[in-house]
Scaffold this motif. Structure first.
Motif, PDB file in Angstrom:
ATOM      1  N   CYS A  23       0.810  -1.223   0.000  1.00 27.93           N
ATOM      2  CA  CYS A  23       0.000   0.000   0.000  1.00 27.93           C
ATOM      3  C   CYS A  23       0.842   1.271   0.000  1.00 27.93           C
ATOM      4  O   CYS A  23       0.297   2.369  -0.142  1.00 27.93           O
ATOM      5  N   GLY A  24       2.158   1.135   0.191  1.00 29.57           N
ATOM      6  CA  GLY A  24       3.006   2.314   0.278  1.00 29.57           C
ATOM      7  C   GLY A  24       2.982   2.982   1.635  1.00 29.57           C
ATOM      8  O   GLY A  24       3.373   4.141   1.771  1.00 29.57           O
ATOM      9  N   ARG A  25       2.531   2.262   2.663  1.00 34.64           N
ATOM     10  CA  ARG A  25       2.508   2.829   4.011  1.00 34.64           C
ATOM     11  C   ARG A  25       3.931   2.950   4.546  1.00 34.64           C
ATOM     12  O   ARG A  25       4.812   2.139   4.228  1.00 34.64           O
ATOM     13  N   THR A  26       4.172   3.953   5.379  1.00 36.75           N
ATOM     14  CA  THR A  26       5.519   4.173   5.910  1.00 36.75           C
ATOM     15  C   THR A  26       5.751   3.442   7.227  1.00 36.75           C
ATOM     16  O   THR A  26       6.878   3.369   7.690  1.00 36.75           O
ATOM     17  N   HIS A  27       4.698   2.897   7.842  1.00 39.20           N
ATOM     18  CA  HIS A  27       4.871   2.265   9.149  1.00 39.20           C
ATOM     19  C   HIS A  27       4.912   0.747   9.047  1.00 39.20           C
ATOM     20  O   HIS A  27       4.512   0.165   8.028  1.00 39.20           O
ATOM     21  N   THR A  28       5.393   0.122  10.110  1.00 41.48           N
ATOM     22  CA  THR A  28       5.437  -1.329  10.210  1.00 41.48           C
ATOM     23  C   THR A  28       4.379  -1.800  11.213  1.00 41.48           C
ATOM     24  O   THR A  28       3.774  -0.985  11.925  1.00 41.48           O
ATOM     25  N   VAL A  29       4.197  -3.118  11.282  1.00 44.62           N
ATOM     26  CA  VAL A  29       3.270  -3.677  12.264  1.00 44.62           C
ATOM     27  C   VAL A  29       3.766  -3.365  13.677  1.00 44.62           C
ATOM     28  O   VAL A  29       2.971  -3.018  14.564  1.00 44.62           O
ATOM     29  N   ASP A  30       5.074  -3.452  13.897  1.00 44.50           N
ATOM     30  CA  ASP A  30       5.629  -3.115  15.219  1.00 44.50           C
ATOM     31  C   ASP A  30       5.326  -1.665  15.593  1.00 44.50           C
ATOM     32  O   ASP A  30       5.088  -1.357  16.770  1.00 44.50           O
ATOM     33  N   ASP A  31       5.333  -0.775  14.601  1.00 46.16           N
ATOM     34  CA  ASP A  31       5.015   0.638  14.862  1.00 46.16           C
ATOM     35  C   ASP A  31       3.589   0.798  15.384  1.00 46.16           C
ATOM     36  O   ASP A  31       3.320   1.698  16.194  1.00 46.16           O
ATOM     37  N   VAL A  32       2.678  -0.047  14.916  1.00 45.72           N
ATOM     38  CA  VAL A  32       1.288   0.027  15.381  1.00 45.72           C
ATOM     39  C   VAL A  32       1.226  -0.247  16.884  1.00 45.72           C
ATOM     40  O   VAL A  32       0.603   0.512  17.640  1.00 45.72           O
ATOM     41  N   TYR A  33       1.883  -1.316  17.310  1.00 44.37           N
ATOM     42  CA  TYR A  33       1.850  -1.674  18.738  1.00 44.37           C
ATOM     43  C   TYR A  33       2.570  -0.623  19.580  1.00 44.37           C
ATOM     44  O   TYR A  33       2.117  -0.281  20.683  1.00 44.37           O
ATOM     45  N   ALA A  34       3.667  -0.079  19.052  1.00 38.13           N
ATOM     46  CA  ALA A  34       4.386   0.972  19.779  1.00 38.13           C
ATOM     47  C   ALA A  34       3.522   2.221  19.914  1.00 38.13           C
ATOM     48  O   ALA A  34       3.494   2.873  20.978  1.00 38.13           O
ATOM     49  N   ALA A  35       2.794   2.577  18.838  1.00 40.22           N
ATOM     50  CA  ALA A  35       1.926   3.760  18.875  1.00 40.22           C
ATOM     51  C   ALA A  35       0.811   3.583  19.895  1.00 40.22           C
ATOM     52  O   ALA A  35       0.495   4.506  20.660  1.00 40.22           O
ATOM     53  N   MET A  36       0.194   2.401  19.923  1.00 37.85           N
ATOM     54  CA  MET A  36      -0.863   2.149  20.902  1.00 37.85           C
ATOM     55  C   MET A  36      -0.328   2.240  22.327  1.00 37.85           C
ATOM     56  O   MET A  36      -1.009   2.755  23.227  1.00 37.85           O
TER      57      MET A  36
END
Length: 412
Positions: A140-153
């Protein structure tokens, strides 16, 4: 016809690190190293936005909802967010219990930043997750990773923010129903109070629009995307989320107050590049490109009366009311429709939709959600789409209404 004074404001922050491959929103790409503290473009835009706010006629009510959308609003510095909120408060007033929402992207903020946003007044965040599979995020061209999602939460929870929404997208190229269900289950495990589950729309000028044809592989088939939609309804409602709007689910008490303004066809202010306002029944969109937006704003500064809003006639509001109101699970009050547009108009609406009632996509219910008899046109109860079948085929229903009423007067 009397129109309600706006008590909501949408604020568009157009800056992104890069453009996602499905995105057709009005944005400005600043690269991976720029944000509100290092970009003169963001600082200049913030000043311009505050000028637009001050030029806009205040119509009497303090703001009950404010929504920062984008783009990536979390590229703003805390000082810039405070600057914009101060301009809104000084010009319109902001209620003490206002819902102040902000879209944020994983990997674009740190603990000090999200703490500053909360201190400034943000009490609801919408985290742009989209998928929990690394290959889909990259595709999709997203700049974040799955790990970034958990870190953000983790950061969001550390500062005590409880009203959290997650955005997910179905119907992505090569996406399977199993991947979609896994993303839903990962999202549920994070216990957000709200979830938005959007079906991918292929826009012509996007990267996806140039690579793929709607309905053709590697995009999922219509049958597969329908299965994904029904999967979301089944999995999320089983987890305690209310399917309150076509693409939105909430835990009890956490429906998005700002977005309900749109779906109930109420007035709102819009500020910034590409933003739309809806005042006195009149929709006005700002230019979608940076240069044109600044030229437009300069013109308003020299001719402030250009920002005044004329009143629209009731018939112009009928399609808007139907198009947005039928997105809500509770649907539309037939009594209110009759009051606004006339009893004959309601009868015409029902005759138009009768075939879809027979198909099981449309129904009329009473205050206790019991089905009402509909062999003859009725002006009581609520007209709504069924869940999930009616929601799934909502475009068919809405297109029929548009064909019926686009050239008709609302009081016929």
């Amino acid at each position: 016809m009397e129109f309600n004074s706006p008590s909501s404001a949408y604020v568009h922050i157009p800056f992104c690190r890069r453009r996602c491959f499905y995105c057709d929103f009005p944005i400005s790409v600043v690269g991976d190293r720029r944000n509100g503290t290092t970009s003169t473009a963001i600082a200049h835009y913030t000043d311009a936005l505050c000028s637009e706010i001050r030029l806009t006629p205040a119509l009497g009510k303090p703001l009950k909802t404010v929504f920062f959308g984008g783009g990536t609003p979390s590229l703003l510095s805390v000082a810039q967010l405070n600057q914009i909120l101060a301009a809104l408060d000084q010009h319109f007033g902001i209620d003490d219990d206002a819902e102040i929402s902000m879209e944020v992207d994983p990997g674009t903020f740190d603990l000090a930043q999200i703490r500053g946003y909360r201190a400034a007044g943000v009490n609801r965040v919408s985290l742009g997750v989209q998928a929990f599979q690394a290959e889909l995020l990259s595709m999709c061209g997203r700049t974040h990773t799955v790990d970034d999602v958990y870190a953000a939460m983790d950061l969001i929870r550390q500062v005590g923010l409880e009203n959290i929404s997650l955005d997910l997208i179905s119907g992505l190229p090569n996406q399977t129903v199993e991947q979609w269900q896994a993303s839903l289950e990962c999202a549920i495990a994070l216990s957000p109070t709200h979830l938005s589950a959007y079906d991918l729309t292929i826009e012509p000028q996007t990267v996806f629009g140039k690579q793929y044809s709607p309905g053709a592989a590697p995009l999922p088939s219509d049958e597969l995307t329908a299965a994904m939609y029904c999967t979301a309804d089944r999995v999320l409602t089983a987890a305690g989320y209310q399917h309150y709007e076509i693409s939105n689910y909430a835990q009890p008490g956490y429906q998005c107050r700002h977005n309900r303004v749109y779906w109930e066809n109420r007035s709102f202010y819009g500020f910034g590049m590409g933003a739309t306002s809806y005042v006195n029944g009149d929709r006005r969109s700002r230019p979608r490109k940076t240069k044109e937006y600044y030229e437009w704003l300069d013109q308003q500064q020299h001719h402030p009366s250009a920002l005044s809003i004329p009143e629209a006639v009731p018939s112009e509001m009928l399609l808007d009311t139907l198009m947005v109101g039928l997105r809500l699970a509770e649907g539309l009050s037939l009594e209110r429709l009759a009051q606004q547009f006339g009893a004959a108009c309601v009868s015409k609406i029902w005759i138009c939709l009768k075939p879809y009632q027979r198909a099981g996509w449309v129904e009329v219910v009473g205050t206790d959600d019991t089905l009402l008899p509909t062999e003859v046109p009725t002006h009581t109860g609520r007209l709504r789409l069924t869940t999930p079948e009616g929601f799934l085929f909502s475009n068919v229903v809405l297109v029929k209404l548009f064909e019926q009423f686009d050239h008709s007067s609302g009081d016929e």
